[in-house]
Design an enzyme around this catalytic site. Sequence first.
Site, mmCIF file in Angstrom:
data_model
loop_
_atom_site.group_PDB
_atom_site.id
_atom_site.type_symbol
_atom_site.label_atom_id
_atom_site.label_comp_id
_atom_site.label_asym_id
_atom_site.label_seq_id
_atom_site.Cartn_x
_atom_site.Cartn_y
_atom_site.Cartn_z
ATOM 1 N N GLU A 45 0.822 -1.210 0.000
ATOM 2 C CA GLU A 45 0.000 0.000 0.000
ATOM 3 C C GLU A 45 0.858 1.263 0.000
ATOM 4 O O GLU A 45 0.510 2.258 -0.647
ATOM 5 C CB GLU A 45 -0.949 -0.005 1.203
ATOM 6 C CG GLU A 45 -2.041 -1.063 1.131
ATOM 7 C CD GLU A 45 -2.960 -0.895 -0.067
ATOM 8 O OE1 GLU A 45 -3.059 0.222 -0.611
ATOM 9 O OE2 GLU A 45 -3.575 -1.895 -0.486
ATOM 10 N N TYR A 128 -6.199 6.398 4.291
ATOM 11 C CA TYR A 128 -6.365 5.369 3.265
ATOM 12 C C TYR A 128 -5.552 4.118 3.614
ATOM 13 O O TYR A 128 -6.061 2.990 3.597
ATOM 14 C CB TYR A 128 -5.960 5.866 1.875
ATOM 15 C CG TYR A 128 -5.851 4.706 0.908
ATOM 16 C CD1 TYR A 128 -6.992 4.117 0.398
ATOM 17 C CD2 TYR A 128 -4.609 4.144 0.597
ATOM 18 C CE1 TYR A 128 -6.913 3.005 -0.431
ATOM 19 C CE2 TYR A 128 -4.520 3.040 -0.229
ATOM 20 C CZ TYR A 128 -5.669 2.474 -0.746
ATOM 21 O OH TYR A 128 -5.584 1.356 -1.540
ATOM 22 N N ASP A 146 -9.707 4.598 -2.722
ATOM 23 C CA ASP A 146 -8.658 5.125 -3.605
ATOM 24 C C ASP A 146 -9.321 5.684 -4.854
ATOM 25 O O ASP A 146 -10.555 5.818 -4.923
ATOM 26 C CB ASP A 146 -7.633 4.038 -3.943
ATOM 27 C CG ASP A 146 -8.200 2.921 -4.821
ATOM 28 O OD1 ASP A 146 -9.434 2.902 -5.073
ATOM 29 O OD2 ASP A 146 -7.410 2.071 -5.281
#
Length: 350
Positions: A45, A128, A146
Amino acid sequence: MRDWPDSAELLTFYDHNARKMPWRVGPKERAKGVLPDPYRVWMSEIMLQQTTVAAVKDYFERFTARWPTVSDLAAAEDADVMAEWAGLGYYARARNLLKCARYVVTEHDGVFPDTVEALLTLPGVGPYTAGAVASIAFDQPATVVDGNVERVMARVFDIHTPLPAAKPELTEKAAAMTPRERPGDYAQAVMDLGATICTPRNPACGLCPWRSDCKAQAAGTAAELPKKIPKKPKPIRHGVVYIAKRVDGAYLLETRPDSGLLGGMLGWPGSGWTEGHAPKHDAPIKAEWKTLNSEAKHTFTHFHLRLTVKTALVPMDRKPSVGAFVLEDDYDSGNLPTAMRKAFDLYRGT
């Protein structure tokens, strides 16, 4: 048409069409009880921020082969990590990668926390990333939004508010859609849907498991969503780099300050970068400098960079004011950040 698409339909689609990625535990393995490694999920990520899956795969595999656990990464030399990261861009991510790994080891005994709230306390982890790790690694019903998810939500609910103003509404819809059952698989399923079916251009609506419930598909507006405020043209910044080669073949290199673009990276000494023209500066060593006819050009997120490249051959006894000479066998020019490598490629092409 239902007010809300059925998450079960998307999960069925994901079970048959999930993308294979080196950091992902696929739905079949997950169903057998195989659990994702939080370290690998977190690593992927961080790498994927503002970068494509295709660009990240090789970097991820090299990183995890060299540093297979968070403890291995925490013990790594900063320069080694920055060198492996070279070319992936957004170098603050690499610095935060090290900070976070060391924090997990010192403050959490090498174990990633499993809640959004605790993950948000880690260096370099924002909403996020915290949501993605909590959801994918720990199967928590966290909201993961996203660019792919924003696009899917805008189309499913036919939301015409332009980004970035639409973000709160899109996030609210995404949160309401997240199921308690298999939330980790669901988060990845929505991202896969956006990446492979609900694409920015020419969405393949005929293949979408949510097509019968997509309000934009019904209204004929899918291709124009999400709407975005037009971006301002990127400014052009100018700078100078000095490539000094010593008579024994060593090159003058410096490690850039930790803060700012390319922070902590190895590169050529030079000026700052400003619009209009390069700021006043001094050459890093006394020499007869020659200016290449071509500029090294590179584009960052917010601006275009144009670098004037100056070169010189210097004797053994000449001392630089910054940096140090490094023999060519002792460093890999491929580990330079892309902007610096482009300058070197110009130099080698002369």
